[in-house]
Scaffold this active site. Sequence first.
Site, PDB file in Angstrom:
ATOM      1  N   LYS A 110       0.827  -1.211   0.000  1.00 40.79           N
ATOM      2  CA  LYS A 110       0.000   0.000   0.000  1.00 40.79           C
ATOM      3  C   LYS A 110       0.865   1.266   0.000  1.00 40.79           C
ATOM      4  CE  LYS A 110      -4.124  -2.122   1.923  1.00 40.79           C
ATOM      5  NZ  LYS A 110      -4.837  -2.465   3.144  1.00 40.79           N
ATOM      6  N   LYS A 189      -3.821  -9.146  -9.641  1.00 43.11           N
ATOM      7  CA  LYS A 189      -4.957  -9.441  -8.756  1.00 43.11           C
ATOM      8  C   LYS A 189      -6.026  -8.358  -8.910  1.00 43.11           C
ATOM      9  CE  LYS A 189      -5.882  -8.173  -4.238  1.00 43.11           C
ATOM     10  NZ  LYS A 189      -6.951  -8.448  -3.338  1.00 43.11           N
ATOM     11  N   LYS A 192      -9.976  -3.296  -5.710  1.00 41.57           N
ATOM     12  CA  LYS A 192     -10.628  -1.978  -5.753  1.00 41.57           C
ATOM     13  C   LYS A 192      -9.586  -0.893  -5.957  1.00 41.57           C
ATOM     14  CE  LYS A 192     -13.665  -3.379  -2.122  1.00 41.57           C
ATOM     15  NZ  LYS A 192     -12.977  -3.704  -0.872  1.00 41.57           N
TER      16      LYS A 192
HETATM   17  P1  ADP Z   1      -9.753  -5.127  -2.474  1.00 45.42           P
HETATM   18  O1  ADP Z   1      -8.370  -5.679  -2.694  1.00 45.42           O
HETATM   19  O2  ADP Z   1     -10.516  -5.071  -3.721  1.00 45.42           O
HETATM   20  O3  ADP Z   1      -9.758  -3.818  -1.710  1.00 45.42           O
HETATM   21  P2  ADP Z   1     -10.591  -6.264   0.030  1.00 45.42           P
HETATM   22  O4  ADP Z   1      -9.203  -6.128   0.569  1.00 45.42           O
HETATM   23  O5  ADP Z   1     -11.649  -5.390   0.610  1.00 45.42           O
HETATM   24  O6  ADP Z   1     -10.538  -6.136  -1.567  1.00 45.42           O
HETATM   25  O7  ADP Z   1     -11.037  -7.760   0.157  1.00 45.42           O
HETATM   26  C1  ADP Z   1     -12.271  -8.259   0.615  1.00 45.42           C
HETATM   27  C2  ADP Z   1     -12.231  -9.766   0.523  1.00 45.42           C
HETATM   28  O8  ADP Z   1     -12.180 -10.165  -0.857  1.00 45.42           O
HETATM   29  C3  ADP Z   1     -10.994 -10.387   1.186  1.00 45.42           C
HETATM   30  O9  ADP Z   1     -11.329 -11.611   1.797  1.00 45.42           O
HETATM   31  C4  ADP Z   1     -10.061 -10.592   0.028  1.00 45.42           C
HETATM   32  O10 ADP Z   1      -9.148 -11.641   0.272  1.00 45.42           O
HETATM   33  C5  ADP Z   1     -11.039 -10.961  -1.100  1.00 45.42           C
HETATM   34  N1  ADP Z   1     -10.476 -10.573  -2.402  1.00 45.42           N
HETATM   35  C6  ADP Z   1     -10.216  -9.321  -2.832  1.00 45.42           C
HETATM   36  N2  ADP Z   1      -9.719  -9.323  -4.094  1.00 45.42           N
HETATM   37  C7  ADP Z   1      -9.653 -10.627  -4.466  1.00 45.42           C
HETATM   38  C8  ADP Z   1      -9.239 -11.297  -5.658  1.00 45.42           C
HETATM   39  N3  ADP Z   1      -8.796 -10.629  -6.708  1.00 45.42           N
HETATM   40  N4  ADP Z   1      -9.306 -12.633  -5.669  1.00 45.42           N
HETATM   41  C9  ADP Z   1      -9.762 -13.338  -4.619  1.00 45.42           C
HETATM   42  N5  ADP Z   1     -10.195 -12.770  -3.461  1.00 45.42           N
HETATM   43  C10 ADP Z   1     -10.144 -11.425  -3.372  1.00 45.42           C
END
Ligand code: ADP
Length: 330
Positions: A110, A189, A192
């Site tokens: 981050k 990956k 958001k």
């Molecule tokens: P982001 O990376 O989009 O901000 P979050 O950190 O809020 O997502 O993740 C919310 C949930 O979704 C977590 O359990 C995270 O491991 C899962 N997650 C987020 N992106 C992915 C992805 N590309 N593939 C699989 N799981 C994901």
Amino acid sequence: MRVLSGIQPSGKLHIGNFFGAMKQHLELQNEDEALYFIANYHAMTSLHDKERLARNTHDVALDYLALGLDPKKAIFYRQSDVPEVCELTWILSTITPMGLLQRCVSYKDKIERGLSADHGLFAYPVLMAADILIYKSDIVPVGKDQKQHIEVAQDIAQKFNNIYGEILVIPQPRILESTAIVPGLDGQKMSKSYGNTIEIFANEKTIKQKVMSIVTDSTPLEEPKDPAACKILALLRLVATSEEIAEWEDRYRKGGVGYGHTKKRLVELLTEYFRPYREKRKELAQNLDYVEQVLQDGAARARILARKTLDEVREAVGLKYDPSKFGTEV
Ligand code: ADP
Ligand code: TRP
């Protein structure tokens, strides 16, 4: 078994969130005691805009309920409606080694992506540990990127128990290998914060636009292609039957099929997959009092559990004591 997980309202939820985490959450609510929450305290580490935080929190509530979270089965709440978790975070902070947090790759990532190195961002895994430990959760279903944070929670719980006695439960992560990392439009990956997402509730036109923009190599249509390397197929695997996937793989190996073909099919299947949920979400948006009531009831139920653990913890660390024990001598 008690299951718990949270999702940050830091932006619109995407199919990586759904297939990586939320789909498991929804399945587990039928089997175990489940708590799911909107991690709005966590979202404050990347979002400092009150309107957007409130709007995103509201959106995640609608999304979860539309996707099938059943408040009769799972306790569903906003993290900030159970402020006890902040007190536990402080108590846990006092025994959390700096090195444990310094090793967290998510913090380093981050910072590299330009987020400012605030204390909250650094201490994020301690708040996450408190989220998990305050409910004595046994299982935490998440995507792979959160595994290290759960290991931090395990280490903190273990250390707390060693110092103060066996109070906290050591949680276990639950990660589905097949959907552990859903790729985004750029092949990284899906996240958001990377601007490479397909949103769960996007309309057909947007889904089409996004899918068409998936980055592919320049192998000509007639040439064979490696099915394992194709990110479109990786996404198609989430929504197509195994028979259909086997056919596509076969056609890839033989050649004569272009990425445009699989993209077109992906648009169709994604649009179909989420259609009923889009309808349900529209209905919920007409019934906001119900949504608010669900969150408030969830918080009231969660708070009873949180309060109980916090009382035990306060007692164990010496914040709650009986003054008469100390006698009268000075
Ligand atoms: P982001 O990376 O989009 O901000 P979050 O950190 O809020 O997502 O993740 C919310 C949930 O979704 C977590 O359990 C995270 O491991 C899962 N997650 C987020 N992106 C992915 C992805 N590309 N593939 C699989 N799981 C994901
Ligand atoms: N950090 C998690 C994420 O970004 C969200 C989260 C906060 C969480 N607290 C949690 C997940 C507790 C599981 C358990 O996805």
